[in-house]
Design a protein around this motif. Structure first.
Motif, PDB file in Angstrom:
ATOM      1  N   CYS A  16      -0.630  -5.266  -3.189  1.00 15.93           N
ATOM      2  CA  CYS A  16      -0.179  -6.073  -4.309  1.00 15.93           C
ATOM      3  C   CYS A  16       1.304  -5.877  -4.624  1.00 15.93           C
ATOM      4  O   CYS A  16       1.759  -6.190  -5.708  1.00 15.93           O
ATOM      5  CB  CYS A  16      -1.026  -5.827  -5.556  1.00 15.93           C
ATOM      6  SG  CYS A  16      -2.721  -6.398  -5.323  1.00 15.93           S
ATOM      7  N   ALA A  17       2.056  -5.324  -3.711  1.00 16.29           N
ATOM      8  CA  ALA A  17       3.492  -5.154  -3.914  1.00 16.29           C
ATOM      9  C   ALA A  17       4.197  -6.459  -3.577  1.00 16.29           C
ATOM     10  O   ALA A  17       4.008  -7.019  -2.511  1.00 16.29           O
ATOM     11  CB  ALA A  17       4.006  -4.032  -3.029  1.00 16.29           C
ATOM     12  N   VAL A  18       4.984  -6.934  -4.513  1.00 22.13           N
ATOM     13  CA  VAL A  18       5.727  -8.167  -4.322  1.00 22.13           C
ATOM     14  C   VAL A  18       7.202  -7.841  -4.533  1.00 22.13           C
ATOM     15  O   VAL A  18       7.572  -7.334  -5.600  1.00 22.13           O
ATOM     16  CB  VAL A  18       5.250  -9.256  -5.325  1.00 22.13           C
ATOM     17  CG1 VAL A  18       6.065 -10.521  -5.169  1.00 22.13           C
ATOM     18  CG2 VAL A  18       3.768  -9.530  -5.132  1.00 22.13           C
ATOM     19  N   PRO A  19       8.057  -8.112  -3.528  1.00 26.20           N
ATOM     20  CA  PRO A  19       9.466  -7.750  -3.665  1.00 26.20           C
ATOM     21  C   PRO A  19      10.122  -8.310  -4.925  1.00 26.20           C
ATOM     22  O   PRO A  19      10.892  -7.605  -5.582  1.00 26.20           O
ATOM     23  CB  PRO A  19      10.101  -8.332  -2.399  1.00 26.20           C
ATOM     24  CG  PRO A  19       8.986  -8.348  -1.410  1.00 26.20           C
ATOM     25  CD  PRO A  19       7.757  -8.668  -2.212  1.00 26.20           C
ATOM     26  N   GLU A  20       9.814  -9.558  -5.281  1.00 26.12           N
ATOM     27  CA  GLU A  20      10.447 -10.174  -6.449  1.00 26.12           C
ATOM     28  C   GLU A  20      10.098  -9.458  -7.756  1.00 26.12           C
ATOM     29  O   GLU A  20      10.785  -9.627  -8.748  1.00 26.12           O
ATOM     30  CB  GLU A  20      10.053 -11.656  -6.584  1.00 26.12           C
ATOM     31  CG  GLU A  20      10.586 -12.527  -5.472  1.00 26.12           C
ATOM     32  CD  GLU A  20       9.543 -12.770  -4.394  1.00 26.12           C
ATOM     33  OE1 GLU A  20       8.705 -11.872  -4.120  1.00 26.12           O
ATOM     34  OE2 GLU A  20       9.566 -13.841  -3.804  1.00 26.12           O
ATOM     35  N   TRP A  21       9.027  -8.689  -7.771  1.00 25.05           N
ATOM     36  CA  TRP A  21       8.611  -8.000  -8.981  1.00 25.05           C
ATOM     37  C   TRP A  21       9.293  -6.652  -9.141  1.00 25.05           C
ATOM     38  O   TRP A  21       9.119  -5.990 -10.170  1.00 25.05           O
ATOM     39  CB  TRP A  21       7.104  -7.812  -8.999  1.00 25.05           C
ATOM     40  CG  TRP A  21       6.330  -9.094  -9.095  1.00 25.05           C
ATOM     41  CD1 TRP A  21       6.832 -10.358  -9.295  1.00 25.05           C
ATOM     42  CD2 TRP A  21       4.927  -9.244  -8.980  1.00 25.05           C
ATOM     43  NE1 TRP A  21       5.812 -11.269  -9.312  1.00 25.05           N
ATOM     44  CE2 TRP A  21       4.631 -10.624  -9.113  1.00 25.05           C
ATOM     45  CE3 TRP A  21       3.881  -8.357  -8.770  1.00 25.05           C
ATOM     46  CZ2 TRP A  21       3.334 -11.122  -9.053  1.00 25.05           C
ATOM     47  CZ3 TRP A  21       2.595  -8.850  -8.708  1.00 25.05           C
ATOM     48  CH2 TRP A  21       2.329 -10.226  -8.852  1.00 25.05           C
ATOM     49  N   GLN A  22      10.052  -6.218  -8.138  1.00 25.62           N
ATOM     50  CA  GLN A  22      10.743  -4.931  -8.248  1.00 25.62           C
ATOM     51  C   GLN A  22      11.869  -5.064  -9.275  1.00 25.62           C
ATOM     52  O   GLN A  22      12.591  -6.051  -9.295  1.00 25.62           O
ATOM     53  CB  GLN A  22      11.296  -4.507  -6.888  1.00 25.62           C
ATOM     54  CG  GLN A  22      10.234  -4.354  -5.810  1.00 25.62           C
ATOM     55  CD  GLN A  22       9.153  -3.354  -6.196  1.00 25.62           C
ATOM     56  OE1 GLN A  22       9.447  -2.253  -6.654  1.00 25.62           O
ATOM     57  NE2 GLN A  22       7.900  -3.740  -6.016  1.00 25.62           N
ATOM     58  N   LYS A  23      12.015  -4.068 -10.097  1.00 19.72           N
ATOM     59  CA  LYS A  23      12.994  -4.108 -11.180  1.00 19.72           C
ATOM     60  C   LYS A  23      14.348  -3.583 -10.714  1.00 19.72           C
ATOM     61  O   LYS A  23      14.430  -2.491 -10.132  1.00 19.72           O
ATOM     62  CB  LYS A  23      12.497  -3.276 -12.358  1.00 19.72           C
ATOM     63  CG  LYS A  23      11.299  -3.900 -13.062  1.00 19.72           C
ATOM     64  CD  LYS A  23      10.904  -3.052 -14.261  1.00 19.72           C
ATOM     65  CE  LYS A  23       9.796  -3.643 -15.086  1.00 19.72           C
ATOM     66  NZ  LYS A  23       8.689  -4.210 -14.419  1.00 19.72           N
ATOM     67  N   ILE A  24      15.399  -4.351 -10.993  1.00 18.24           N
ATOM     68  CA  ILE A  24      16.750  -3.906 -10.700  1.00 18.24           C
ATOM     69  C   ILE A  24      16.982  -2.587 -11.435  1.00 18.24           C
ATOM     70  O   ILE A  24      16.620  -2.448 -12.609  1.00 18.24           O
ATOM     71  CB  ILE A  24      17.790  -4.975 -11.127  1.00 18.24           C
ATOM     72  CG1 ILE A  24      17.554  -6.294 -10.359  1.00 18.24           C
ATOM     73  CG2 ILE A  24      19.214  -4.460 -10.941  1.00 18.24           C
ATOM     74  CD1 ILE A  24      17.632  -6.191  -8.854  1.00 18.24           C
ATOM     75  N   ASP A  77       5.832   1.788  -4.061  1.00 20.15           N
ATOM     76  CA  ASP A  77       5.186   0.520  -4.386  1.00 20.15           C
ATOM     77  C   ASP A  77       5.085  -0.402  -3.167  1.00 20.15           C
ATOM     78  O   ASP A  77       4.043  -0.996  -2.925  1.00 20.15           O
ATOM     79  CB  ASP A  77       5.971  -0.170  -5.503  1.00 20.15           C
ATOM     80  CG  ASP A  77       5.226  -1.348  -6.095  1.00 20.15           C
ATOM     81  OD1 ASP A  77       3.982  -1.292  -6.181  1.00 20.15           O
ATOM     82  OD2 ASP A  77       5.890  -2.318  -6.469  1.00 20.15           O
ATOM     83  N   MET A  78       6.179  -0.514  -2.404  1.00 25.12           N
ATOM     84  CA  MET A  78       6.255  -1.487  -1.306  1.00 25.12           C
ATOM     85  C   MET A  78       5.759  -0.952   0.028  1.00 25.12           C
ATOM     86  O   MET A  78       5.421  -1.718   0.909  1.00 25.12           O
ATOM     87  CB  MET A  78       7.711  -1.952  -1.127  1.00 25.12           C
ATOM     88  CG  MET A  78       8.267  -2.759  -2.274  1.00 25.12           C
ATOM     89  SD  MET A  78       7.476  -4.375  -2.430  1.00 25.12           S
ATOM     90  CE  MET A  78       7.832  -5.072  -0.828  1.00 25.12           C
ATOM     91  N   GLY A  79       5.775   0.361   0.208  1.00 27.09           N
ATOM     92  CA  GLY A  79       5.412   0.922   1.500  1.00 27.09           C
ATOM     93  C   GLY A  79       6.615   0.950   2.438  1.00 27.09           C
ATOM     94  O   GLY A  79       7.743   0.661   2.052  1.00 27.09           O
ATOM     95  N   ARG A  80       6.336   1.287   3.673  1.00 27.46           N
ATOM     96  CA  ARG A  80       7.395   1.441   4.670  1.00 27.46           C
ATOM     97  C   ARG A  80       8.047   0.103   5.001  1.00 27.46           C
ATOM     98  O   ARG A  80       7.357  -0.873   5.287  1.00 27.46           O
ATOM     99  CB  ARG A  80       6.800   2.053   5.927  1.00 27.46           C
ATOM    100  CG  ARG A  80       7.842   2.541   6.903  1.00 27.46           C
ATOM    101  CD  ARG A  80       7.203   3.330   7.989  1.00 27.46           C
ATOM    102  NE  ARG A  80       7.404   2.567   9.215  1.00 27.46           N
ATOM    103  CZ  ARG A  80       6.874   2.859  10.359  1.00 27.46           C
ATOM    104  NH1 ARG A  80       6.056   3.883  10.466  1.00 27.46           N
ATOM    105  NH2 ARG A  80       7.117   2.137  11.418  1.00 27.46           N
ATOM    106  N   PRO A  81       9.389   0.032   4.993  1.00 27.26           N
ATOM    107  CA  PRO A  81      10.058  -1.224   5.317  1.00 27.26           C
ATOM    108  C   PRO A  81      10.024  -1.514   6.816  1.00 27.26           C
ATOM    109  O   PRO A  81       9.802  -0.616   7.630  1.00 27.26           O
ATOM    110  CB  PRO A  81      11.498  -0.984   4.853  1.00 27.26           C
ATOM    111  CG  PRO A  81      11.681   0.494   4.941  1.00 27.26           C
ATOM    112  CD  PRO A  81      10.329   1.095   4.638  1.00 27.26           C
ATOM    113  N   THR A  82      10.260  -2.759   7.157  1.00 25.66           N
ATOM    114  CA  THR A  82      10.360  -3.158   8.553  1.00 25.66           C
ATOM    115  C   THR A  82      11.591  -2.526   9.188  1.00 25.66           C
ATOM    116  O   THR A  82      11.539  -2.043  10.316  1.00 25.66           O
ATOM    117  CB  THR A  82      10.451  -4.697   8.661  1.00 25.66           C
ATOM    118  OG1 THR A  82       9.341  -5.269   7.956  1.00 25.66           O
ATOM    119  CG2 THR A  82      10.442  -5.157  10.102  1.00 25.66           C
TER     120      THR A  82
END
Length: 169
Positions: free
Chosen positions: A26-34, A44-49
């Motif tokens: 349920c991690a959505v990049p747009e929901w991450q807070k600046i 929250d997002m897990g390992r990046p590409t």
């Protein structure tokens, strides 16, 4: 009945989106807070590409939804490891910034991540990296032609064609 293919496409999209959110926790990049700390975003997002170093000690985490998805996100962090920007970069405008004869395979990889597909055709010596994207709600594909020396030679766009065998029932 004409409504059936639209309903089936919508149902497939809804199921696919739900599966994507479930797989991503349920991690959505747009929901991450600046301003959020990098460690919190990673949790929250897990390992990046991909993880890329930026000037001044900053860093970019690239999250790709390729090959099935149509988004690639850049999450940029300052030298203090605080989130400064979230941007969805898999757009026609971003592909238009690629410079034929100047940009390289590395430039494309750092901007868009790994492609959904690598293809070859008889009329071009080199790789064609294909990315899936949305353009004003339409599914499209960007095809980046990269010569054997690793230089971008051309970018082409096509509509994405789905095999909708249900249409004939």
């Amino acid at each position: 009945m004409k409504a059936r293919p639209v309903l089936l496409r919508w149902t497939r999209w809804a199921v696919g989106s739900a599966a994507c959110l479930w797989l991503a926790g349920c991690a959505v990049p747009e929901w991450q807070k600046i301003g959020a700390p990098r460690a919190e975003v990673l949790q929250d997002m897990g390992r990046p590409t991909l993880t890329l170093a930026l000037p001044g000690g900053a860093q970019r985490l690239l999250y790709s939804r390729q090959p099935a998805g149509q988004q690639v996100y850049h999450l940029d962090f300052d030298a203090q490891q605080r989130l400064t920007r979230v941007q969805q970069v898999l757009t026609m405008e971003q592909f238009f910034t690629l410079r034929n004869g100047v940009d390289t395979r590395d430039t494309v990889l750092q901007q868009f991540g790994p492609p959904a597909l690598v293809e070859h055709v008889a009329s071009f010596k080199g790789d064609i990296w294909t990315y899936r994207l949305l353009d004003n709600g339409a599914s499209r594909q960007a095809h980046v032609h990269i010569d054997p020396q690793g230089v971008v030679r051309r970018v082409m766009f096509t509509d994405e064609v789905f095999n909708d065998s249900d249409r004939h029932h």
